[in-house]
Design a protein around this motif. Sequence first.
Motif, mmCIF file in Angstrom:
data_model
loop_
_atom_site.group_PDB
_atom_site.id
_atom_site.type_symbol
_atom_site.label_atom_id
_atom_site.label_comp_id
_atom_site.label_asym_id
_atom_site.label_seq_id
_atom_site.Cartn_x
_atom_site.Cartn_y
_atom_site.Cartn_z
ATOM 1 N N SER A 97 -1.086 48.480 105.786
ATOM 2 C CA SER A 97 -0.987 47.624 106.972
ATOM 3 C C SER A 97 -2.034 46.510 106.977
ATOM 4 N N GLU A 98 -3.242 46.800 106.485
ATOM 5 C CA GLU A 98 -4.292 45.783 106.485
ATOM 6 C C GLU A 98 -4.020 44.670 105.462
ATOM 7 N N GLU A 99 -3.081 44.874 104.548
ATOM 8 C CA GLU A 99 -2.726 43.869 103.552
ATOM 9 C C GLU A 99 -1.370 43.210 103.849
ATOM 10 N N TRP A 100 -0.684 43.675 104.911
ATOM 11 C CA TRP A 100 0.673 43.218 105.213
ATOM 12 C C TRP A 100 0.766 41.697 105.383
ATOM 13 N N LYS A 101 -0.140 41.117 106.180
ATOM 14 C CA LYS A 101 -0.087 39.673 106.444
ATOM 15 C C LYS A 101 -0.237 38.887 105.151
ATOM 16 N N GLU A 102 -1.219 39.252 104.347
ATOM 17 C CA GLU A 102 -1.511 38.530 103.113
ATOM 18 C C GLU A 102 -0.429 38.715 102.047
ATOM 19 N N LYS A 103 0.072 39.942 101.881
ATOM 20 C CA LYS A 103 0.986 40.240 100.780
ATOM 21 C C LYS A 103 2.469 40.140 101.145
ATOM 22 N N VAL A 104 2.794 40.225 102.436
ATOM 23 C CA VAL A 104 4.208 40.213 102.823
ATOM 24 C C VAL A 104 4.511 39.093 103.813
ATOM 25 N N TYR A 105 3.853 39.093 104.974
ATOM 26 C CA TYR A 105 4.216 38.164 106.035
ATOM 27 C C TYR A 105 4.055 36.700 105.614
ATOM 28 N N ASP A 106 2.881 36.351 105.127
ATOM 29 C CA ASP A 106 2.646 34.943 104.766
ATOM 30 C C ASP A 106 3.537 34.466 103.599
ATOM 31 N N PRO A 107 3.610 35.197 102.484
ATOM 32 C CA PRO A 107 4.404 34.674 101.364
ATOM 33 C C PRO A 107 5.917 34.863 101.485
ATOM 34 N N GLU A 108 6.383 35.848 102.265
ATOM 35 C CA GLU A 108 7.810 36.149 102.258
ATOM 36 C C GLU A 108 8.530 35.924 103.582
ATOM 37 N N ILE A 109 7.788 35.764 104.670
ATOM 38 C CA ILE A 109 8.417 35.617 105.986
ATOM 39 C C ILE A 109 8.098 34.259 106.604
ATOM 40 N N ARG A 110 6.832 33.945 106.716
ATOM 41 C CA ARG A 110 6.409 32.676 107.330
ATOM 42 C C ARG A 110 6.963 31.492 106.530
ATOM 43 N N GLY A 111 7.628 30.571 107.237
ATOM 44 C CA GLY A 111 8.149 29.371 106.602
ATOM 45 C C GLY A 111 9.400 29.590 105.759
ATOM 46 N N LYS A 112 10.029 30.739 105.843
ATOM 47 C CA LYS A 112 11.217 31.035 105.027
ATOM 48 C C LYS A 112 12.464 31.220 105.897
ATOM 49 N N GLU A 113 12.509 30.549 107.046
ATOM 50 C CA GLU A 113 13.602 30.732 107.991
ATOM 51 C C GLU A 113 14.977 30.507 107.359
ATOM 52 N N GLU A 114 15.071 29.551 106.413
ATOM 53 C CA GLU A 114 16.362 29.232 105.806
ATOM 54 C C GLU A 114 16.924 30.368 104.963
ATOM 55 N N SER A 115 16.069 31.238 104.456
ATOM 56 C CA SER A 115 16.563 32.350 103.638
ATOM 57 C C SER A 115 16.320 33.713 104.284
ATOM 58 N N LEU A 116 15.781 33.736 105.478
ATOM 59 C CA LEU A 116 15.475 34.984 106.180
ATOM 60 C C LEU A 116 16.639 35.315 107.114
ATOM 61 N N TYR A 117 17.537 36.182 106.699
ATOM 62 C CA TYR A 117 18.736 36.487 107.468
ATOM 63 C C TYR A 117 18.491 37.486 108.589
ATOM 64 N N LYS A 118 17.442 38.249 108.503
ATOM 65 C CA LYS A 118 17.035 39.149 109.577
ATOM 66 C C LYS A 118 15.567 38.888 109.824
ATOM 67 N N LYS A 119 15.282 38.263 110.962
ATOM 68 C CA LYS A 119 13.898 37.917 111.284
ATOM 69 C C LYS A 119 13.208 39.095 111.963
ATOM 70 N N PRO A 120 11.906 39.257 111.731
ATOM 71 C CA PRO A 120 11.188 40.348 112.389
ATOM 72 C C PRO A 120 10.987 40.047 113.881
ATOM 73 N N GLY A 121 10.770 41.100 114.639
ATOM 74 C CA GLY A 121 10.499 40.939 116.082
ATOM 75 C C GLY A 121 9.016 40.824 116.368
ATOM 76 N N TYR A 122 8.255 40.420 115.377
ATOM 77 C CA TYR A 122 6.806 40.263 115.546
ATOM 78 C C TYR A 122 6.377 38.987 114.837
ATOM 79 N N SER A 123 5.177 38.545 115.126
ATOM 80 C CA SER A 123 4.602 37.414 114.401
ATOM 81 C C SER A 123 3.144 37.737 114.101
#
Length: 124
Positions: A97-123
């Motif tokens: 969990s302490e690495e989630w933002k760096e390893k998952v959220y920032d590189p794979e979720i943030r700024g990827k709206e065009e390819s993110l078909y299911k968006k998370p309910g958190y930011s």
Amino acid sequence: MKDSLSRRDFMVKGTVALGAAVAFEVSGLGGNAVRAAEALATQGAKEKTMPHISVKLWPGRSEEDKKRLAEAIAEDVVRITGCSESSVSVSIEDVPSEEWKEKVYDPEIRGKEESLYKKPGYSM
């Protein structure tokens, strides 16, 4: 020139090639038309080689749960995409969990709206 055919184009060209192969075989000309139909069938097999699904989870799930999840994902991918089960691969990676933002959220979720078909309910 395109390297691959759409599923529809493959079916149309495969049907035409198969019809031509049958016509040539019946007429005794054979050979080339059969090879053309086989080449189209091989192209179709290449199109079905996909996909790979990567799942990232917080640690804590059992190996049995991960296997069940991978099997369920693969079943849905096969059902929805029409690919063969042997074409699907699924990887599951534990991310603390302490690495989630760096390893998952920032590189794979943030700024990827065009390819993110299911968006998370958190930011983050």
